[in-house]
Scaffold this motif. Sequence first.
Motif, PDB file in Angstrom:
ATOM      1  N   ARG A  52      20.288 -31.220 -33.584  1.00 45.02           N
ATOM      2  CA  ARG A  52      19.400 -32.394 -33.589  1.00 45.02           C
ATOM      3  C   ARG A  52      18.125 -32.108 -32.813  1.00 45.02           C
ATOM      4  NH1 ARG A  52      20.203 -38.251 -31.102  1.00 45.02           N
ATOM      5  NH2 ARG A  52      20.363 -37.004 -29.230  1.00 45.02           N
ATOM      6  N   ASN A  56      14.579 -31.753 -34.819  1.00 45.46           N
ATOM      7  CA  ASN A  56      13.695 -32.891 -34.541  1.00 45.46           C
ATOM      8  C   ASN A  56      12.972 -32.683 -33.215  1.00 45.46           C
ATOM      9  OD1 ASN A  56      12.424 -35.350 -34.606  1.00 45.46           O
ATOM     10  ND2 ASN A  56      14.275 -36.576 -34.388  1.00 45.46           N
ATOM     11  N   LEU A  60      11.271 -37.744 -33.263  1.00 50.81           N
ATOM     12  CA  LEU A  60      11.012 -38.895 -34.123  1.00 50.81           C
ATOM     13  C   LEU A  60      12.290 -39.668 -34.396  1.00 50.81           C
ATOM     14  CD1 LEU A  60       8.719 -37.055 -36.689  1.00 50.81           C
ATOM     15  CD2 LEU A  60       7.994 -38.552 -34.818  1.00 50.81           C
ATOM     16  N   ASN A  61      12.148 -40.945 -34.695  1.00 49.00           N
ATOM     17  CA  ASN A  61      13.287 -41.774 -35.055  1.00 49.00           C
ATOM     18  C   ASN A  61      13.838 -41.251 -36.373  1.00 49.00           C
ATOM     19  OD1 ASN A  61      15.075 -43.702 -35.973  1.00 49.00           O
ATOM     20  ND2 ASN A  61      13.721 -45.438 -35.605  1.00 49.00           N
ATOM     21  N   GLY A  64      13.668 -43.786 -39.200  1.00 48.17           N
ATOM     22  CA  GLY A  64      12.382 -44.400 -39.502  1.00 48.17           C
ATOM     23  C   GLY A  64      11.777 -43.754 -40.732  1.00 48.17           C
ATOM     24  N   THR A  66      10.035 -41.172 -43.007  1.00 45.76           N
ATOM     25  CA  THR A  66      10.092 -39.710 -42.943  1.00 45.76           C
ATOM     26  C   THR A  66       8.918 -39.058 -43.666  1.00 45.76           C
ATOM     27  OG1 THR A  66      11.508 -39.638 -44.890  1.00 45.76           O
ATOM     28  CG2 THR A  66      12.605 -39.637 -42.737  1.00 45.76           C
ATOM     29  N   LYS A  78      18.455 -36.776 -40.394  1.00 50.33           N
ATOM     30  CA  LYS A  78      19.378 -37.914 -40.494  1.00 50.33           C
ATOM     31  C   LYS A  78      20.827 -37.444 -40.468  1.00 50.33           C
ATOM     32  CE  LYS A  78      16.329 -41.070 -42.827  1.00 50.33           C
ATOM     33  NZ  LYS A  78      15.758 -41.470 -44.079  1.00 50.33           N
ATOM     34  N   SER A  81      21.808 -36.322 -37.016  1.00 49.25           N
ATOM     35  CA  SER A  81      21.916 -37.480 -36.115  1.00 49.25           C
ATOM     36  C   SER A  81      23.188 -38.262 -36.382  1.00 49.25           C
ATOM     37  CB  SER A  81      20.687 -38.389 -36.263  1.00 49.25           C
ATOM     38  OG  SER A  81      19.567 -37.767 -35.710  1.00 49.25           O
ATOM     39  N   LYS A 146      18.233 -45.210 -25.413  1.00 47.85           N
ATOM     40  CA  LYS A 146      17.928 -45.803 -26.722  1.00 47.85           C
ATOM     41  C   LYS A 146      17.380 -47.216 -26.548  1.00 47.85           C
ATOM     42  CE  LYS A 146      18.913 -42.199 -28.869  1.00 47.85           C
ATOM     43  NZ  LYS A 146      17.810 -41.368 -29.308  1.00 47.85           N
ATOM     44  N   SER A 149      13.811 -46.977 -25.248  1.00 48.30           N
ATOM     45  CA  SER A 149      12.838 -46.563 -26.254  1.00 48.30           C
ATOM     46  C   SER A 149      12.490 -47.719 -27.201  1.00 48.30           C
ATOM     47  CB  SER A 149      13.360 -45.370 -27.059  1.00 48.30           C
ATOM     48  OG  SER A 149      14.432 -45.748 -27.891  1.00 48.30           O
ATOM     49  N   LYS A 150      13.355 -48.735 -27.261  1.00 52.71           N
ATOM     50  CA  LYS A 150      13.048 -49.913 -28.084  1.00 52.71           C
ATOM     51  C   LYS A 150      11.947 -50.758 -27.460  1.00 52.71           C
ATOM     52  CE  LYS A 150      16.253 -49.485 -31.275  1.00 52.71           C
ATOM     53  NZ  LYS A 150      15.898 -49.083 -32.599  1.00 52.71           N
ATOM     54  N   LYS A 154      10.765 -55.697 -28.092  1.00 56.54           N
ATOM     55  CA  LYS A 154      11.809 -55.865 -29.100  1.00 56.54           C
ATOM     56  C   LYS A 154      12.942 -56.752 -28.577  1.00 56.54           C
ATOM     57  CE  LYS A 154       9.873 -52.830 -31.814  1.00 56.54           C
ATOM     58  NZ  LYS A 154       9.038 -53.242 -32.865  1.00 56.54           N
TER      59      LYS A 154
END
Length: 156
Positions: A52, A56, A60-61, A64, A66, A78, A81, A146, A149-150, A154
């Motif tokens: 991973r 990555n 990046l998410n 999200g 791509t 993906k 992950s 996590k 990072s939101k 949010k």
Amino acid sequence: MVSGTVRSPSAIVIHHCIVLVYLMVPWLYRGLGWCMGACMAVELNTWFLIARRIFNKAGLNPFGATGELGEFAGIKIKATSVGFYVTWILIRLVLYPALVLPFLQEWLQRSKAMGTYVNPVAVAPIFQIALTALNIKWSLDLIRSKLKSKGASKGL
């Protein structure tokens, strides 16, 4: 090691020194090889962790958009992950805690046979409890990172 895939090399070295001690249990008691085999399942999760980070590098998410990654890269990120999170939960949060009781039972059986609670098999439940505690700590750290990072906007 691939540069940048391990965030704290000294912790990894210490971890591997402990694992070398832990490996002595099934080496001394061949009938306990299944214990180490079960514990080694965590290496699958470690592979996904490293993959991973390599796939990555931009962080990046993975779920999200791509577009900037390209379709194949997006699928690869993906898949690694998903593999990472599934194996994290199944191995670190289900299997590792579930192994504590059988390891305690193995130690108690060996203790009874040897006539003392002080024996090399005592390492197994002690280390398994410690590794389970570390996995819980790392899981909480992962969840916090996590959520962080939101961002506050949010509502998290």
